[in-house]
Each structure stands twice: as structure tokens, then as C-alpha cells.
Motif scaffolding. Structure first.
Motif, mmCIF file in Angstrom:
data_model
loop_
_atom_site.group_PDB
_atom_site.id
_atom_site.type_symbol
_atom_site.label_atom_id
_atom_site.label_comp_id
_atom_site.label_asym_id
_atom_site.label_seq_id
_atom_site.Cartn_x
_atom_site.Cartn_y
_atom_site.Cartn_z
ATOM 1 N N SER A 158 0.727 -1.220 0.103
ATOM 2 C CA SER A 158 0.002 0.128 0.148
ATOM 3 C C SER A 158 0.905 1.326 0.058
ATOM 4 O O SER A 158 0.361 2.432 0.185
ATOM 5 C CB SER A 158 -0.791 0.168 1.194
ATOM 6 O OG SER A 158 -1.873 -0.893 1.191
ATOM 7 N N PHE A 159 1.967 1.093 -0.179
ATOM 8 C CA PHE A 159 2.999 2.133 -0.142
ATOM 9 C C PHE A 159 3.670 2.308 -1.549
ATOM 10 O O PHE A 159 3.469 3.079 -2.435
ATOM 11 C CB PHE A 159 3.941 2.352 0.952
ATOM 12 C CG PHE A 159 4.831 3.595 1.029
ATOM 13 C CD1 PHE A 159 4.379 4.683 1.245
ATOM 14 C CD2 PHE A 159 6.092 3.375 0.725
ATOM 15 C CE1 PHE A 159 5.173 5.937 1.594
ATOM 16 C CE2 PHE A 159 6.970 4.619 0.787
ATOM 17 C CZ PHE A 159 6.513 5.668 1.160
ATOM 18 N N GLY A 160 4.617 1.269 -1.682
ATOM 19 C CA GLY A 160 5.470 1.185 -3.030
ATOM 20 C C GLY A 160 6.374 0.481 -2.854
ATOM 21 O O GLY A 160 6.603 -0.482 -1.888
ATOM 22 N N SER A 161 7.584 0.329 -4.104
ATOM 23 C CA SER A 161 8.508 -0.561 -3.992
ATOM 24 C C SER A 161 9.689 0.441 -4.432
ATOM 25 O O SER A 161 9.683 1.294 -5.171
ATOM 26 C CB SER A 161 8.300 -1.479 -5.068
ATOM 27 O OG SER A 161 7.387 -2.219 -4.852
ATOM 28 N N PHE A 162 10.726 -0.067 -3.394
ATOM 29 C CA PHE A 162 12.304 0.750 -3.888
ATOM 30 C C PHE A 162 12.872 -0.373 -4.638
ATOM 31 O O PHE A 162 13.135 -1.644 -4.075
ATOM 32 C CB PHE A 162 12.890 0.809 -2.633
ATOM 33 C CG PHE A 162 12.327 1.808 -1.845
ATOM 34 C CD1 PHE A 162 12.541 3.343 -2.183
ATOM 35 C CD2 PHE A 162 11.288 1.756 -0.876
ATOM 36 C CE1 PHE A 162 11.944 4.326 -1.198
ATOM 37 C CE2 PHE A 162 10.728 2.457 0.089
ATOM 38 C CZ PHE A 162 11.038 3.909 -0.167
ATOM 39 N N VAL A 163 13.512 -0.182 -5.937
ATOM 40 C CA VAL A 163 13.994 -1.009 -6.705
ATOM 41 C C VAL A 163 15.542 -0.658 -6.995
ATOM 42 O O VAL A 163 15.618 0.608 -7.459
ATOM 43 C CB VAL A 163 13.284 -1.476 -8.099
ATOM 44 C CG1 VAL A 163 14.068 -2.313 -9.164
ATOM 45 C CG2 VAL A 163 11.777 -1.917 -7.574
ATOM 46 N N VAL A 164 16.501 -1.462 -6.925
ATOM 47 C CA VAL A 164 18.003 -1.136 -7.462
ATOM 48 C C VAL A 164 18.198 -1.412 -8.941
ATOM 49 O O VAL A 164 17.834 -2.799 -9.075
ATOM 50 C CB VAL A 164 18.893 -1.933 -6.343
ATOM 51 C CG1 VAL A 164 20.377 -1.568 -6.731
ATOM 52 C CG2 VAL A 164 18.630 -1.322 -4.891
ATOM 53 N N ARG A 165 18.535 -0.474 -9.685
ATOM 54 C CA ARG A 165 18.832 -1.004 -11.042
ATOM 55 C C ARG A 165 20.026 -0.531 -11.458
ATOM 56 O O ARG A 165 20.807 0.133 -10.840
ATOM 57 C CB ARG A 165 17.685 -0.223 -11.895
ATOM 58 C CG ARG A 165 16.245 -0.329 -11.987
ATOM 59 C CD ARG A 165 15.746 -0.026 -13.242
ATOM 60 N NE ARG A 165 14.347 -0.382 -12.965
ATOM 61 C CZ ARG A 165 13.223 0.550 -13.225
ATOM 62 N NH1 ARG A 165 13.481 1.797 -13.577
ATOM 63 N NH2 ARG A 165 11.959 0.005 -13.264
ATOM 64 N N SER A 166 20.769 -1.651 -12.364
ATOM 65 C CA SER A 166 22.211 -1.177 -12.782
ATOM 66 C C SER A 166 21.985 -0.495 -14.255
ATOM 67 O O SER A 166 21.259 -0.771 -14.950
ATOM 68 C CB SER A 166 22.794 -2.669 -12.912
ATOM 69 O OG SER A 166 22.841 -3.241 -11.653
ATOM 70 N N LYS A 167 22.705 0.500 -14.157
ATOM 71 C CA LYS A 167 23.004 1.218 -15.564
ATOM 72 C C LYS A 167 24.217 1.097 -15.941
ATOM 73 O O LYS A 167 25.411 0.980 -15.209
ATOM 74 C CB LYS A 167 22.642 2.644 -15.180
ATOM 75 C CG LYS A 167 21.256 3.169 -14.882
ATOM 76 C CD LYS A 167 20.911 4.649 -15.266
ATOM 77 C CE LYS A 167 19.646 4.874 -15.060
ATOM 78 N NZ LYS A 167 19.449 6.046 -15.614
ATOM 79 N N SER A 168 24.336 0.462 -17.461
ATOM 80 C CA SER A 168 25.760 0.379 -17.948
ATOM 81 C C SER A 168 26.348 1.850 -18.212
ATOM 82 O O SER A 168 25.807 2.712 -18.258
ATOM 83 C CB SER A 168 25.359 -0.533 -19.405
ATOM 84 O OG SER A 168 24.602 0.217 -20.236
ATOM 85 N N GLU A 169 27.646 1.725 -18.557
ATOM 86 C CA GLU A 169 28.373 2.759 -18.922
ATOM 87 C C GLU A 169 28.108 3.374 -20.279
ATOM 88 O O GLU A 169 27.553 2.480 -21.261
ATOM 89 C CB GLU A 169 29.940 2.220 -19.085
ATOM 90 C CG GLU A 169 30.800 3.652 -19.383
ATOM 91 C CD GLU A 169 32.171 3.036 -19.165
ATOM 92 O OE1 GLU A 169 33.103 3.691 -19.930
ATOM 93 O OE2 GLU A 169 32.635 2.169 -18.596
ATOM 94 N N ARG A 170 28.074 4.621 -20.319
ATOM 95 C CA ARG A 170 27.601 5.218 -21.726
ATOM 96 C C ARG A 170 28.288 6.476 -21.789
ATOM 97 O O ARG A 170 28.970 7.201 -20.863
ATOM 98 C CB ARG A 170 26.094 5.493 -21.572
ATOM 99 C CG ARG A 170 25.651 6.430 -20.556
ATOM 100 C CD ARG A 170 24.209 6.260 -20.415
ATOM 101 N NE ARG A 170 23.517 7.275 -19.460
ATOM 102 C CZ ARG A 170 23.390 8.715 -19.522
ATOM 103 N NH1 ARG A 170 23.514 9.408 -20.462
ATOM 104 N NH2 ARG A 170 22.980 9.132 -18.298
ATOM 105 N N ILE A 171 28.244 7.094 -22.975
ATOM 106 C CA ILE A 171 28.579 8.493 -23.236
ATOM 107 C C ILE A 171 27.462 9.346 -23.152
ATOM 108 O O ILE A 171 26.422 9.556 -23.663
ATOM 109 C CB ILE A 171 29.310 8.380 -24.894
ATOM 110 C CG1 ILE A 171 30.237 7.316 -24.981
ATOM 111 C CG2 ILE A 171 29.631 9.834 -24.904
ATOM 112 C CD1 ILE A 171 31.493 7.687 -24.185
ATOM 113 N N GLY A 172 27.837 10.579 -21.992
ATOM 114 C CA GLY A 172 26.901 11.543 -21.951
ATOM 115 C C GLY A 172 27.567 12.746 -22.479
ATOM 116 O O GLY A 172 28.665 12.869 -22.972
ATOM 117 N N ARG A 173 26.799 13.854 -22.654
ATOM 118 C CA ARG A 173 27.403 15.138 -22.943
ATOM 119 C C ARG A 173 27.130 16.322 -21.935
ATOM 120 O O ARG A 173 26.242 16.453 -21.405
ATOM 121 C CB ARG A 173 26.564 15.559 -24.203
ATOM 122 C CG ARG A 173 27.109 16.707 -25.099
ATOM 123 C CD ARG A 173 26.430 16.861 -26.335
ATOM 124 N NE ARG A 173 26.099 15.635 -27.269
ATOM 125 C CZ ARG A 173 27.066 15.248 -28.010
ATOM 126 N NH1 ARG A 173 28.012 16.057 -28.282
ATOM 127 N NH2 ARG A 173 26.779 14.145 -28.781
#
Length: 112
Positions: A60-75
Motif C-alpha cells: 500500500s506504499f510502493g517498492s524501492f528497486v535497485v537498477r544497474s545502469k551500464s556505462e555510456r557516453i554523456g554530453r
């Protein structure tokens, strides 16, 4: 909200660990020290589970989820220069339909 927390969530107000402990103190009847320790224990359990990469679901509140993000090129938005963004883990909160309805002032049945 729980009776003791209703006055905590006003416009522009941040609910702190101390506020939660005070609410536990008023609603449950533990001492202030015990209430603060209980809140800290709950937060430690949540933190430890998330650090291990587990999903934490609060009904009745929500979920905390850990996600992995891969390396990428930003600007760099100021200079336009490309910059590598390293691999990392991020924490995402997904509110339940009950919480979404409550935030929007709608009635919703509790989910279990």
C-alpha cells in the motif's frame, strides 16, 4: 496517513527521521529513545536490503528497486563535450496504486 503523521505532511514540509520517531512515540507509546531506535532499525533494514540489491516492497506504499545502469557516453550541456558516464546502480521508487490515488485525493482500497 497514520493519525500521528497527518500533521507532518504539509505543503513544503519535509518529514524527517525525528518526526517519524516522534510519531511512533505518540502513537505506540514507546519511550522517545525506544521510538528513535525502532525507526533507525527499520531504516537500517531497508538500507541493508537495498545495498544487497534486493527489492523492498511496502504494501500500500510502493517498492524501492535497485537498477544497474551500464556505462555510456554523456554530453556536458554547457560545453557540448562528450564525457563517459561510468557504470552504476541507481535506486528507483515505484509508488503503489493506493499511494498514487491518495496523493491525487482519490479513494482507493488497500492492496495486500
Amino acid at each position: 496517513m497514520v493519525d500521528g503523521l497527518e500533521e507532518l505532511g504539509g505543503q513544503g514540509r519535509t518529514v524527517t527521521r525525528v518526526d517519524l520517531a516522534e510519531s511512533v512515540y505518540r502513537c505506540v507509546g514507546l519511550s522517545r529513545k525506544e521510538s528513535a531506535a525502532l525507526v533507525q532499525m527499520v531504516l537500517n533494514e531497508l538500507s541493508d536490503a537495498l545495498a544487497e540489491g534486493e527489492t523492498v516492497k511496502l504494501s500500500s506504499f510502493g517498492s524501492f528497486v535497485v537498477r544497474s545502469k551500464s556505462e555510456r557516453i554523456g554530453r556536458n550541456p554547457k560545453t557540448g563535450i562528450e564525457v563517459p558516464i561510468t557504470q552504476r546502480r541507481v535506486l528507483v521508487f515505484k509508488p503503489s496504486s493506493v499511494l498514487k490515488a491518495r496523493v491525487n485525493g482519490e479513494a482507493a482500497e488497500d492492496e495486500d
